[in-house]
Design a protein around this motif. Sequence first.
Motif, PDB file in Angstrom:
ATOM      1  N   ASN A  38       0.818  -1.216   0.000  1.00  0.00           N
ATOM      2  CA  ASN A  38       0.000   0.000   0.000  1.00  0.00           C
ATOM      3  C   ASN A  38       0.854   1.269   0.000  1.00  0.00           C
ATOM      4  OD1 ASN A  38      -2.634  -1.349   0.107  1.00  0.00           O
ATOM      5  ND2 ASN A  38      -2.000  -1.976   2.152  1.00  0.00           N
ATOM      6  N   ASN A  39       1.770   1.338  -0.951  1.00  0.00           N
ATOM      7  CA  ASN A  39       2.566   2.522  -1.227  1.00  0.00           C
ATOM      8  C   ASN A  39       2.503   2.803  -2.726  1.00  0.00           C
ATOM      9  OD1 ASN A  39       4.182   3.742   1.150  1.00  0.00           O
ATOM     10  ND2 ASN A  39       4.388   1.537   1.488  1.00  0.00           N
ATOM     11  N   ASN A  40       3.145   3.877  -3.170  1.00  0.00           N
ATOM     12  CA  ASN A  40       3.140   4.246  -4.588  1.00  0.00           C
ATOM     13  C   ASN A  40       4.390   3.743  -5.304  1.00  0.00           C
ATOM     14  OD1 ASN A  40       0.732   5.715  -4.137  1.00  0.00           O
ATOM     15  ND2 ASN A  40       1.911   7.474  -3.427  1.00  0.00           N
ATOM     16  N   LEU A  41       4.862   2.592  -4.898  1.00  0.00           N
ATOM     17  CA  LEU A  41       6.099   2.039  -5.444  1.00  0.00           C
ATOM     18  C   LEU A  41       5.859   1.462  -6.844  1.00  0.00           C
ATOM     19  CD1 LEU A  41       7.350   0.259  -2.205  1.00  0.00           C
ATOM     20  CD2 LEU A  41       8.104   2.470  -3.112  1.00  0.00           C
ATOM     21  N   THR A  42       6.876   1.539  -7.687  1.00  0.00           N
ATOM     22  CA  THR A  42       6.780   1.031  -9.051  1.00  0.00           C
ATOM     23  C   THR A  42       8.025   0.228  -9.402  1.00  0.00           C
ATOM     24  OG1 THR A  42       7.776   3.076  -9.895  1.00  0.00           O
ATOM     25  CG2 THR A  42       5.370   2.989  -9.813  1.00  0.00           C
ATOM     26  N   GLY A  43       7.908  -0.531 -10.483  1.00  0.00           N
ATOM     27  CA  GLY A  43       9.059  -1.265 -10.988  1.00  0.00           C
ATOM     28  C   GLY A  43       9.137  -2.678 -10.449  1.00  0.00           C
ATOM     29  N   PRO A  44      10.186  -3.398 -10.826  1.00  0.00           N
ATOM     30  CA  PRO A  44      10.320  -4.801 -10.433  1.00  0.00           C
ATOM     31  C   PRO A  44      10.744  -4.957  -8.976  1.00  0.00           C
ATOM     32  CG  PRO A  44      12.224  -4.116 -11.708  1.00  0.00           C
ATOM     33  CD  PRO A  44      11.279  -2.963 -11.734  1.00  0.00           C
ATOM     34  N   ILE A  45      10.338  -6.064  -8.378  1.00  0.00           N
ATOM     35  CA  ILE A  45      10.764  -6.413  -7.028  1.00  0.00           C
ATOM     36  C   ILE A  45      12.113  -7.121  -7.131  1.00  0.00           C
ATOM     37  CG2 ILE A  45      10.212  -7.739  -4.953  1.00  0.00           C
ATOM     38  CD1 ILE A  45       7.260  -7.555  -5.795  1.00  0.00           C
ATOM     39  N   PRO A  46      13.125  -6.627  -6.444  1.00  0.00           N
ATOM     40  CA  PRO A  46      14.427  -7.306  -6.490  1.00  0.00           C
ATOM     41  C   PRO A  46      14.301  -8.755  -6.051  1.00  0.00           C
ATOM     42  CG  PRO A  46      14.646  -5.138  -5.484  1.00  0.00           C
ATOM     43  CD  PRO A  46      13.176  -5.393  -5.640  1.00  0.00           C
ATOM     44  N   LYS A  47      15.008  -9.626  -6.752  1.00  0.00           N
ATOM     45  CA  LYS A  47      14.891 -11.062  -6.513  1.00  0.00           C
ATOM     46  C   LYS A  47      15.240 -11.444  -5.091  1.00  0.00           C
ATOM     47  CE  LYS A  47      16.287 -15.525  -8.431  1.00  0.00           C
ATOM     48  NZ  LYS A  47      17.098 -16.204  -9.469  1.00  0.00           N
ATOM     49  N   ALA A  48      16.280 -10.804  -4.508  1.00  0.00           N
ATOM     50  CA  ALA A  48      16.702 -11.147  -3.148  1.00  0.00           C
ATOM     51  C   ALA A  48      15.611 -10.849  -2.130  1.00  0.00           C
ATOM     52  CB  ALA A  48      17.972 -10.382  -2.787  1.00  0.00           C
ATOM     53  N   ILE A  49      14.791  -9.822  -2.398  1.00  0.00           N
ATOM     54  CA  ILE A  49      13.686  -9.481  -1.498  1.00  0.00           C
ATOM     55  C   ILE A  49      12.490 -10.375  -1.773  1.00  0.00           C
ATOM     56  CG2 ILE A  49      12.100  -7.645  -0.811  1.00  0.00           C
ATOM     57  CD1 ILE A  49      14.236  -5.625  -1.542  1.00  0.00           C
ATOM     58  N   ALA A  50      12.250 -10.666  -3.053  1.00  0.00           N
ATOM     59  CA  ALA A  50      11.064 -11.439  -3.441  1.00  0.00           C
ATOM     60  C   ALA A  50      11.076 -12.836  -2.843  1.00  0.00           C
ATOM     61  CB  ALA A  50      10.978 -11.521  -4.958  1.00  0.00           C
ATOM     62  N   VAL A  51      12.238 -13.485  -2.814  1.00  0.00           N
ATOM     63  CA  VAL A  51      12.284 -14.887  -2.393  1.00  0.00           C
ATOM     64  C   VAL A  51      12.078 -15.046  -0.893  1.00  0.00           C
ATOM     65  CG1 VAL A  51      13.777 -15.549  -4.294  1.00  0.00           C
ATOM     66  CG2 VAL A  51      14.817 -14.816  -2.152  1.00  0.00           C
ATOM     67  N   LYS A  52      12.244 -13.970  -0.121  1.00  0.00           N
ATOM     68  CA  LYS A  52      12.171 -14.084   1.334  1.00  0.00           C
ATOM     69  C   LYS A  52      10.872 -13.577   1.923  1.00  0.00           C
ATOM     70  CE  LYS A  52      15.904 -11.859   2.607  1.00  0.00           C
ATOM     71  NZ  LYS A  52      16.994 -11.375   3.499  1.00  0.00           N
ATOM     72  N   ASN A  53       9.954 -13.046   1.074  1.00  0.00           N
ATOM     73  CA  ASN A  53       8.771 -12.398   1.614  1.00  0.00           C
ATOM     74  C   ASN A  53       7.509 -12.856   0.884  1.00  0.00           C
ATOM     75  OD1 ASN A  53       9.879 -10.245   3.589  1.00  0.00           O
ATOM     76  ND2 ASN A  53      11.152 -10.008   1.769  1.00  0.00           N
ATOM     77  N   PRO A  54       6.364 -12.848   1.592  1.00  0.00           N
ATOM     78  CA  PRO A  54       5.103 -13.280   0.973  1.00  0.00           C
ATOM     79  C   PRO A  54       4.517 -12.193   0.090  1.00  0.00           C
ATOM     80  CG  PRO A  54       4.697 -12.579   3.223  1.00  0.00           C
ATOM     81  CD  PRO A  54       6.188 -12.513   3.029  1.00  0.00           C
ATOM     82  N   LYS A  55       3.517 -12.565  -0.652  1.00  0.00           N
ATOM     83  CA  LYS A  55       2.821 -11.634  -1.549  1.00  0.00           C
ATOM     84  C   LYS A  55       2.252 -10.450  -0.797  1.00  0.00           C
ATOM     85  CE  LYS A  55      -0.973 -11.577  -4.923  1.00  0.00           C
ATOM     86  NZ  LYS A  55      -2.022 -12.398  -5.589  1.00  0.00           N
ATOM     87  N   SER A  56       1.786 -10.693   0.442  1.00  0.00           N
ATOM     88  CA  SER A  56       1.144  -9.634   1.228  1.00  0.00           C
ATOM     89  C   SER A  56       2.094  -8.488   1.529  1.00  0.00           C
ATOM     90  CB  SER A  56       0.595 -10.209   2.541  1.00  0.00           C
ATOM     91  OG  SER A  56       1.623 -10.832   3.289  1.00  0.00           O
ATOM     92  N   ALA A  57       3.392  -8.704   1.433  1.00  0.00           N
ATOM     93  CA  ALA A  57       4.362  -7.639   1.712  1.00  0.00           C
ATOM     94  C   ALA A  57       4.428  -6.610   0.590  1.00  0.00           C
ATOM     95  CB  ALA A  57       5.748  -8.247   1.929  1.00  0.00           C
ATOM     96  N   PHE A  58       3.795  -6.897  -0.578  1.00  0.00           N
ATOM     97  CA  PHE A  58       3.931  -6.012  -1.740  1.00  0.00           C
ATOM     98  C   PHE A  58       2.595  -5.588  -2.339  1.00  0.00           C
ATOM     99  CE2 PHE A  58       7.434  -9.104  -1.578  1.00  0.00           C
ATOM    100  CZ  PHE A  58       8.508  -8.243  -1.381  1.00  0.00           C
ATOM    101  N   VAL A  59       1.472  -6.104  -1.852  1.00  0.00           N
ATOM    102  CA  VAL A  59       0.179  -5.781  -2.460  1.00  0.00           C
ATOM    103  C   VAL A  59      -0.143  -4.301  -2.272  1.00  0.00           C
ATOM    104  CG1 VAL A  59      -0.730  -8.120  -2.158  1.00  0.00           C
ATOM    105  CG2 VAL A  59      -1.067  -6.429  -0.349  1.00  0.00           C
ATOM    106  N   GLY A  60      -1.021  -3.783  -3.135  1.00  0.00           N
ATOM    107  CA  GLY A  60      -1.401  -2.381  -3.026  1.00  0.00           C
ATOM    108  C   GLY A  60      -0.350  -1.433  -3.576  1.00  0.00           C
TER     109      GLY A  60
END
Length: 638
Positions: free
Chosen positions: A193-215
């Motif tokens: 729930n922020n105004n973030l854009t662009g790809p999620i870095p792979k090192a962050i993506a593999v350690k966190n659930p979908k709920s950490a990036f929604v919104g």
Amino acid sequence: MAAFTYYIAAILLILLPAVTFSDIASDRAALLALRSAVGGRSNLWNISEPNICVWAGVACSRDHSTVVELHLPGVGLSGVVPPNTIANLTNLQTLSLRYNALVSPLPSDLGKLTNLRNLYLQHNLFNESIPDFLFSFINLVRLNLAMNSFSGPITTSFNNLTRLGTLYLEENQLSGPLPDLNIPGLVQFNVSNNNLTGPIPKAIAVKNPKSAFVGTSLCGQPLNDLCDNGVGHDGGKKKKKKLSGGAIAGIVIGCVVGVLLILLLLLCLCKKRGNKNAAPVASKSVEAGVKETAVEIPREKSVESVERDGLGGGFAAIGAKMKDKEKVEGGNVGGKSLVFFGKTPKAFDLDDLLKASAEVLGKGTFGTAYKAGLETGITVAVKRLRDVVVSEKEFREKMDGIGKMDHANLVPLLAYYYNREEKLLVYEYMPMGSLSALLHGNKGSSRTPLNWETRANIALGAARGITYLHSQGSSHGNVKASNILLTTTYQARVSDFGLAPLVSPTPTPNRVAGYRAPEVTDARKVSQKADVYSFGVLLLELLTGRAPTHALANEEGVDLPRWVQSVVREEWTNEVFDLELLRYQNVEEDMVQLLQLGIDCTDNYPDKRPSMPEVTEKIEELCRTFNSQDSTGIMEDA
């Protein structure tokens, strides 16, 4: 020269006590300055008390020489934190100002707090960019800036915080790309729930659930969205292909043919239905003694589909199904089919029950529970069991055992019904619902907070009920907050006891797994020590206000016992407790004792857990303490 050195040493020795004193004096001055600037319930500090270490929310070092923790969550602070206040608490390790109305800017001199390990600023009104001084806190372990209006980018400066384990930035107005954060110990992370854009870095993506990036407008895993710039989940380029004219024509023709086939099939079905007489409906079951319903239920619908569609005004569909079965096998659906227990007055029979209006209370591990209002004015709870795997003889023997259980903290089983297709249990109805609904159901302004005394008494009642079960040589097998029901005076009554051995094991939902002891592999075989573990989780839930697992979609479960232990290890115990409990004075010691009891109950090793009689005895001691002190007064908002 020697004389001069002696003179300097003598002065230092004389001034040393004054230096120690000035530390605590400086801290006192800083707190008073903060109090006058932001107000709130800090105004309730007794400034005539010279020992600031006993002020609410203030924790000092062991020798009381300096303040090391300041906890002021949800105490009505407002306005700007001025310079030369908190920053002067130079030995501060934990600062919690969450759930207040503080506004920007944060004073830059906070950067002097080099010993800070835990910083909680969530749920305020800060609307600046993330201050640079935060990145100088090299000892910081937990940082929570969520639910503010922080703006601007998330920078790689967070990589300076090499000890960071928790970073919560959700529900702000942060913008731009998410940088590659290389923080080895970062295990809790959320930028949703922020105004973030662009790809999620792979090192962050593999350690966190979908709920950490929604919104957000982020893309890539774990959001399952390919990025617009052509970068796929694996960072490779997507191959862009153009459809040929022939391919497009083929797609169009295929769609047209498909639509025609569907129309033809629907026409055939309508014609076939028109040639048949209407199927009998559930309302025809009046002759079986079942009340006619206002909604017609086609006979071909199963009772399960009736539940799913919400049709029927009561148990009419169940009654119709039972009557059909009785006709095939012989017998009748008569008043004697209900088996009552003990001194329970036989004020109704099965026909009365099947005529009752029904309201679904919930679907649990063993079946669906209904509130049944009989025409005589009696209200009962009916549990419709599913997946019963034992024989009729075993079932009736087990019901006889459950029916004989008689304790003030158990929900009485009044009667039961058994045939091959239906197993119904009739219980006394508890009007206040479950502890789970009370803790987690209504989070709005109309919510009635559960005070400390009420929670402790609920814990005591539940403990007494389970202790009684254990004294009868039984175990509960499914201790959880939704199985602790409440009377109108908030007295706890334990329900669903003794049912675990009757049903086949099903895949364990998160909300059940959160209570289950680690050694339990068969849900039908739960020991008394496993009950103790589940009760320990229940204690932690009462104290923290957190469900042991998240039942929401796309959220990973929270291991509540492990989370609490990690908090206590870091010596920031106050951060564990539900905000509603922090409104009550002079009960912190009792709360910590109950918290420790919950931790003891959830030990991974069964032999190290206390017995339920020991647990009950300790809770009784706590309740005697606060009842004698009458320490349940509410701190009024400033």
